[in-house]
Design an enzyme around this catalytic site. Structure first.
Site, PDB file in Angstrom:
ATOM      1  N   ARG A   8      64.891  29.837  36.660  1.00 38.01           N
ATOM      2  CA  ARG A   8      63.623  29.827  37.395  1.00 38.01           C
ATOM      3  C   ARG A   8      63.843  30.122  38.876  1.00 38.01           C
ATOM      4  O   ARG A   8      62.960  30.644  39.554  1.00 38.01           O
ATOM      5  CB  ARG A   8      62.858  28.516  37.178  1.00 38.01           C
ATOM      6  N   SER A  34      57.266  24.138  40.156  1.00 38.48           N
ATOM      7  CA  SER A  34      58.167  24.095  39.013  1.00 38.48           C
ATOM      8  C   SER A  34      58.651  25.479  38.588  1.00 38.48           C
ATOM      9  O   SER A  34      59.818  25.653  38.241  1.00 38.48           O
ATOM     10  CB  SER A  34      57.475  23.420  37.825  1.00 38.48           C
ATOM     11  N   GLU A  55      44.999  28.005  32.769  1.00 40.29           N
ATOM     12  CA  GLU A  55      45.870  29.101  32.372  1.00 40.29           C
ATOM     13  C   GLU A  55      45.090  30.269  31.773  1.00 40.29           C
ATOM     14  O   GLU A  55      45.464  31.441  31.947  1.00 40.29           O
ATOM     15  CB  GLU A  55      46.907  28.602  31.348  1.00 40.29           C
ATOM     16  N   PHE A  80      52.500  26.303  28.222  1.00 48.64           N
ATOM     17  CA  PHE A  80      51.091  26.481  28.598  1.00 48.64           C
ATOM     18  C   PHE A  80      50.690  27.950  28.682  1.00 48.64           C
ATOM     19  O   PHE A  80      49.504  28.251  28.736  1.00 48.64           O
ATOM     20  CB  PHE A  80      50.782  25.721  29.886  1.00 48.64           C
ATOM     21  N   HIS A 105      60.561  26.408  31.992  1.00 50.41           N
ATOM     22  CA  HIS A 105      60.756  25.176  31.222  1.00 50.41           C
ATOM     23  C   HIS A 105      60.663  25.434  29.716  1.00 50.41           C
ATOM     24  O   HIS A 105      60.139  24.619  28.959  1.00 50.41           O
ATOM     25  CB  HIS A 105      59.742  24.103  31.630  1.00 50.41           C
ATOM     26  N   ASP A 113      60.902  15.557  29.152  1.00 56.48           N
ATOM     27  CA  ASP A 113      59.438  15.639  29.059  1.00 56.48           C
ATOM     28  C   ASP A 113      58.990  15.508  27.603  1.00 56.48           C
ATOM     29  O   ASP A 113      57.878  15.081  27.332  1.00 56.48           O
ATOM     30  CB  ASP A 113      58.928  16.975  29.615  1.00 56.48           C
ATOM     31  N   ARG A 163      64.296  25.368  32.888  1.00 62.34           N
ATOM     32  CA  ARG A 163      64.216  24.380  33.959  1.00 62.34           C
ATOM     33  C   ARG A 163      65.596  24.048  34.515  1.00 62.34           C
ATOM     34  O   ARG A 163      65.785  23.960  35.715  1.00 62.34           O
ATOM     35  CB  ARG A 163      63.598  23.098  33.400  1.00 62.34           C
TER      36      ARG A 163
HETATM   37  C1  LIG Z   1      47.619  22.586  30.085  1.00 62.55           C
HETATM   38  C2  LIG Z   1      48.553  22.034  31.088  1.00 62.55           C
HETATM   39  N1  LIG Z   1      48.835  22.758  32.195  1.00 62.55           N
HETATM   40  C3  LIG Z   1      49.723  22.272  33.095  1.00 62.55           C
HETATM   41  C4  LIG Z   1      50.337  21.066  32.909  1.00 62.55           C
HETATM   42  C5  LIG Z   1      51.371  20.566  33.893  1.00 62.55           C
HETATM   43  N2  LIG Z   1      50.914  19.398  34.622  1.00 62.55           N
HETATM   44  C6  LIG Z   1      51.282  18.148  34.268  1.00 62.55           C
HETATM   45  S1  LIG Z   1      50.547  16.968  35.193  1.00 62.55           S
HETATM   46  C7  LIG Z   1      49.743  18.142  36.126  1.00 62.55           C
HETATM   47  C8  LIG Z   1      48.815  17.707  37.213  1.00 62.55           C
HETATM   48  C9  LIG Z   1      47.756  16.820  36.672  1.00 62.55           C
HETATM   49  O1  LIG Z   1      46.913  16.365  37.677  1.00 62.55           O
HETATM   50  P1  LIG Z   1      45.826  15.270  37.338  1.00 62.55           P
HETATM   51  O2  LIG Z   1      45.080  15.656  36.117  1.00 62.55           O
HETATM   52  O3  LIG Z   1      45.034  15.081  38.568  1.00 62.55           O
HETATM   53  O4  LIG Z   1      46.697  14.001  36.954  1.00 62.55           O
HETATM   54  P2  LIG Z   1      47.128  12.742  37.850  1.00 62.55           P
HETATM   55  O5  LIG Z   1      46.818  13.057  39.271  1.00 62.55           O
HETATM   56  O6  LIG Z   1      46.335  11.607  37.367  1.00 62.55           O
HETATM   57  O7  LIG Z   1      48.593  12.554  37.613  1.00 62.55           O
HETATM   58  C10 LIG Z   1      50.063  19.422  35.686  1.00 62.55           C
HETATM   59  C11 LIG Z   1      49.553  20.661  36.273  1.00 62.55           C
HETATM   60  C12 LIG Z   1      49.999  20.346  31.742  1.00 62.55           C
HETATM   61  N3  LIG Z   1      50.574  19.171  31.446  1.00 62.55           N
HETATM   62  N4  LIG Z   1      49.118  20.846  30.857  1.00 62.55           N
END
Ligand SMILES: Cc1ncc(C[n+]2csc(CCOP(=O)(O)OP(=O)(O)O)c2C)c(N)n1
Ligand SMILES: [Mg+2]
Lengths: 312, 277
Positions: A8, A34, A55, A80, A105, A113, A163
């Site tokens: 990456r 990431s 996405e 994703f 990843h 994860d 990753r």
């Molecule tokens: C479909 C999808 N896209 C990207 C991710 C990667 N990802 C994991 S957590 C996150 C941010 C989430 O933010 P939020 O929903 O505000 O959660 P919190 O602040 O409560 O941790 C991302 C982009 C994912 N898990 N699923």
């Protein structure tokens, strides 16, 4: 000592290097830290489009920009990208718009994860799309080289990066020998050829070294491009070695092994053993533990090599 | 069901300790969103959820869906407090073979009703649970916790529209409005403008609270359960602090998905009242 690096990071570097071309744009879906597109974003915020955690939207924004003369590089986790599969199919691949999608990843090697993040089918699904170039490079040097070439390719692409850090296979001078669609022989051999991609390339080198200690001469090929597949190289490996092994951190269904098998049955014949994730989902574990759990680490490759030879 | 506010607050404090321990031990994971959701989760489980920890698959249980499945340490801590899993199980977070997988997984962990990890899926799943409960003529409910970043997924709005269309009064959402997502503040990544108005216009009952004020949380949960809101789906928008409770994690996007180092770990234990300074 072998340098260790993550593919990456090669992607992130390539985007920065490509920025001289004003048509290059970067699309993000809240994972730039990431996938490493963040470096481009910091340097060129005006050419970076944040799509939020969306996405599906990102892929078609890319299509619209590609149709308007831009060269979009979109990235998210490998898993994703699959959420936007139909957007990629109907909105990108079908009209043959050169949107370059990077899934970081990928594979079980991504680690703790767990299964939701460990994409084991991305290479398979994108390989089924006409027009789409599919790649899974093994180190940062080749990832950078291949990403740079994408900017001049008039086809859409999917590239999986990883990753975690793995041993670097190429020195910077070798960059010129790395070309989309051309496998690279990293180690010569005469008894069996191990064709690998991604993190499994270094595992295959380890397996070849173990085999050498037992008097077995194994060639190792970095097949960074799964599509279009380097059929000429496979034909020559069949005539030189007479037995093949494929190695990938991906479901054994549909990925590199399947691509090589499809080529073999339509052309020349040789026994083929496929090392890959045995059609099961992953779980949380360290990267190296996952290769063990999935039976794809170097000892399994060596076993498969001996089996392929015995079937000659 | 009858825990007092002070008892729930103490439960949440203990959960915060476990959250920090889990990510510290694993040197990976998601503390920020676990800490922002924890007061809500503790209150929901301690005072509302109709569940049987010794019979986690009881068919008429309320369902809880942690759609923001990365915030799993928070859920595991609550499941341990409730007795679904042991405190010893918490050590298996992100460890090979452990019940506490990186993202909550119904196949691995008792008390988990949905295998999450991909954002934007839980609300649709919750709607399925709610439709099934209605078909079963059961009064069980489906509670879904979503993140604010997660709300950017289009699928959330497919589910929001459908749930209102089907007047699913047994579907209840809690939004953890902590203003931060993965890379940055939501405001920088994707502005969402008037969030309550969006949900209202989709046909939902909406209430906003401070998600760290236990009295307000109780009011908010009352609102979700209220008979007069059984005409359709309801959402509680809880304003929270990402990393809430640990000073250096609060409102700090870096602690969305990063573990504390030794020094930071010690400081967290002091701030949570586990050890003396
Ligand atoms: C479909 C999808 N896209 C990207 C991710 C990667 N990802 C994991 S957590 C996150 C941010 C989430 O933010 P939020 O929903 O505000 O959660 P919190 O602040 O409560 O941790 C991302 C982009 C994912 N898990 N699923
Ligand atoms: Mg958030």
């Amino acid at each position: 000592m072998t340098r260790m690096a993550a593919t990456r990071d090669g992607y992130g570097q390539a985007l920065l290097d490509l920025a001289d071309n004003p048509k290059v744009v970067v699309l993000e879906a809240d994972l730039g830290k990431s996938t490493k597109s963040l470096h481009f974003r910091k340097a060129h915020p005006e050419r970076t489009v944040s799509c939020g955690i969306g996405e599906q939207n990102m892929l078609l924004v890319g299509a619209g920009m590609a149709a308007s003369g831009y060269i979009p590089f979109a990235s998210t986790f490998a898993i994703f990208t699959e959420r936007a599969f139909e957007q990629m199919r109907n909105g990108v691949a079908r009209p043959n718009l050169a949107v370059h999608l990077c899934g970081s990843h990928g594979g079980t090697h991504t680690g703790t994860d767990g299964s939701s993040a460990q994409s084991i089918e991305d290479l398979a699904v994108f390989r089924t799309l006409p027009n789409v170039v599919v790649m899974h490079p093994c180190d940062d040097v080749s990832t950078r080289a291949l990403t740079m070439q994408l900017a001049d390719t008039n086809s859409p692409s999917y590239m999986r990066t990883a990753r975690n850090k793995t041993p670097v296979m190429y020195d910077d001078a070798a960059e010129g020998t790395i070309q989309i669609g051309k496998g690279v022989q990293l180690k010569e051999g005469t008894d069996v050829a191990i064709i690998a991609c991604g993190v499994m390339v270094s595992e295959s080198i380890k397996a070849a070294e173990a085999l050498a200690a037992e008097g077995v001469s194994a060639a190792v090929i970095d097949m960074h491009t799964l599509k279009p597949l380097d059929g000429d190289l496979i034909d020559s490996l069949v005539s030189r070695c007479g037995a093949l092994v494929t190695a990938e951190d991906h479901n054994v269904i549909g990925g590199l092994g399947s691509a090589v098998a499809e080529h073999l049955v339509a052309n020349t014949f040789a026994p083929l053993e496929m090392v890959g994730v045995p059609d099961r989902f992953g779980e949380s574990g360290q990267a190296d533990e996952m290769l063990e759990v999935m039976n794809i680490s170097s000892p399994y490759i060596a076993v498969a090599a001996r089996k392929a030879i015995s079937r000659k | 069901m009858s825990a007092s506010i002070a008892e729930v607050e103490e439960m949440a404090r203990k959960c915060r300790v476990e959250i920090v321990k889990m990510v510290y031990r694993a040197q990976a994971g998601h503390p920020g969103g676990s800490l922002s959701e924890i007061d809500l989760l503790a209150a929901l489980y301690a005072t509302r959820m109709r569940v049987r920890p010794d019979e986690p698959k009881w068919s008429d249980r309320d369902r809880f869906i942690l759609s923001k499945g990365h915030a799993s340490p928070g859920m595991y801590a609550v499941l341990a407090e409730m007795g679904f899993i042991s405190h010893e199980d918490l050590k298996s977070y992100r460890v090979l073979g452990g019940v506490c997988q990186g993202h909550v997984d119904m196949k691995w962990c008792p008390g988990v009703d949905f295998s999450a990890g991909s954002l934007g899926m839980g609300l649709s799943f919750g709607m399925g649970c709610a439709v099934a409960a209605r078909l079963d003529k059961s009064d069980r409910r489906a509670f879904v916790m979503i993140g604010d970043g997660e709300m950017q997924e289009g699928s959330v709005w497919e589910a929001a529209m459908a749930a209102a269309h089907h007047e699913l009064g047994n579907l209840k959402v809690i939004l953890d409005r902590n203003r931060i997502q993965n890379d940055d503040f939501c405001e920088a990544q994707m502005r969402m403008f008037d969030i309550p108005a969006k949900w209202r216009s989709f046909g939902w009952n909406v209430k906003e609270i401070d998600g760290h004020n236990m009295a307000e949380i109780m009011d908010g949960l009352d609102f979700l359960e209220a008979d007069e809101n059984s005409n359709g789906p309801s959402i509680l928008i809880a304003h929270t602090i990402k990393g809430g409770g640990i000073s250096y994690m609060e409102n700090n996007p870096a602690f969305h998905g990063a573990a504390p180092n030794d020094e930071q770990y010690k400081q967290a234990m002091i701030e949570l009242g586990e050890v003396e300074a």
